[in-house]
Design a protein around this motif. Sequence first.
Motif, PDB file in Angstrom:
ATOM      1  N   LEU A   1       0.835  -1.202   0.000  1.00  0.00           N
ATOM      2  CA  LEU A   1       0.000   0.000   0.000  1.00  0.00           C
ATOM      3  C   LEU A   1       0.869   1.252   0.000  1.00  0.00           C
ATOM      4  O   LEU A   1       0.601   2.202  -0.741  1.00  0.00           O
ATOM      5  CB  LEU A   1      -0.946   0.015   1.200  1.00  0.00           C
ATOM      6  N   ILE A   2       1.923   1.256   0.790  1.00  0.00           N
ATOM      7  CA  ILE A   2       2.815   2.408   0.848  1.00  0.00           C
ATOM      8  C   ILE A   2       3.469   2.618  -0.524  1.00  0.00           C
ATOM      9  O   ILE A   2       3.569   3.760  -1.003  1.00  0.00           O
ATOM     10  CB  ILE A   2       3.883   2.243   1.946  1.00  0.00           C
TER      11      ILE A   2
ATOM     12  N   VAL B   1       5.253  10.844  -3.792  1.00  0.00           N
ATOM     13  CA  VAL B   1       5.909  11.161  -2.526  1.00  0.00           C
ATOM     14  C   VAL B   1       6.830  10.011  -2.149  1.00  0.00           C
ATOM     15  O   VAL B   1       6.744   8.923  -2.713  1.00  0.00           O
ATOM     16  CB  VAL B   1       4.887  11.412  -1.380  1.00  0.00           C
ATOM     17  N   LEU B   2       7.696  10.254  -1.183  1.00  0.00           N
ATOM     18  CA  LEU B   2       8.575   9.210  -0.655  1.00  0.00           C
ATOM     19  C   LEU B   2       8.288   9.065   0.830  1.00  0.00           C
ATOM     20  O   LEU B   2       8.402  10.041   1.586  1.00  0.00           O
ATOM     21  CB  LEU B   2      10.041   9.576  -0.880  1.00  0.00           C
ATOM     22  N   ILE B   3       7.898   7.864   1.227  1.00  0.00           N
ATOM     23  CA  ILE B   3       7.581   7.588   2.624  1.00  0.00           C
ATOM     24  C   ILE B   3       8.634   6.624   3.155  1.00  0.00           C
ATOM     25  O   ILE B   3       8.706   5.482   2.711  1.00  0.00           O
ATOM     26  CB  ILE B   3       6.172   6.974   2.765  1.00  0.00           C
TER      27      ILE B   3
ATOM     28  N   TYR C   1      -0.273  12.396   6.630  1.00  0.00           N
ATOM     29  CA  TYR C   1       1.162  12.406   6.337  1.00  0.00           C
ATOM     30  C   TYR C   1       1.409  12.746   4.871  1.00  0.00           C
ATOM     31  O   TYR C   1       2.266  13.563   4.539  1.00  0.00           O
ATOM     32  CB  TYR C   1       1.773  11.057   6.699  1.00  0.00           C
ATOM     33  N   VAL C   2       0.631  12.122   3.979  1.00  0.00           N
ATOM     34  CA  VAL C   2       0.770  12.395   2.558  1.00  0.00           C
ATOM     35  C   VAL C   2       0.441  13.856   2.269  1.00  0.00           C
ATOM     36  O   VAL C   2       1.149  14.520   1.501  1.00  0.00           O
ATOM     37  CB  VAL C   2      -0.117  11.441   1.716  1.00  0.00           C
ATOM     38  N   ALA C   3      -0.603  14.373   2.891  1.00  0.00           N
ATOM     39  CA  ALA C   3      -0.980  15.781   2.694  1.00  0.00           C
ATOM     40  C   ALA C   3       0.156  16.695   3.116  1.00  0.00           C
ATOM     41  O   ALA C   3       0.473  17.672   2.431  1.00  0.00           O
ATOM     42  CB  ALA C   3      -2.255  16.102   3.462  1.00  0.00           C
ATOM     43  N   LYS C   4       0.785  16.369   4.242  1.00  0.00           N
ATOM     44  CA  LYS C   4       1.882  17.190   4.734  1.00  0.00           C
ATOM     45  C   LYS C   4       3.073  17.139   3.769  1.00  0.00           C
ATOM     46  O   LYS C   4       3.705  18.149   3.500  1.00  0.00           O
ATOM     47  CB  LYS C   4       2.319  16.732   6.121  1.00  0.00           C
TER      48      LYS C   4
END
Length: 80
Positions: free
Chosen positions: A44-45, A54-56, A73-76
Amino acid sequence: MPEQEILDRLAELIREQTEFTGAITADTAFRRDLDMDSLSTVELISATERVFDVLIPYEELDDFGSVGELAGYVAKLRTG
């Protein structure tokens, strides 16, 4: 992109990767409600990273207990 749109898209990704057919809200827990294991979470990530560009960091995976926490977190990251 507003956090609600991120949440809605995450719900779509979750449905694509799992057999979950119920309502997915910000409070939906990955392990408790969706019965996602470590591999499912990593998948999922990875999908989230591709969709939202994005990079998590994987060391932060344990910080996300719910769909809403991941959406926030993604929004941020996107406004960062």
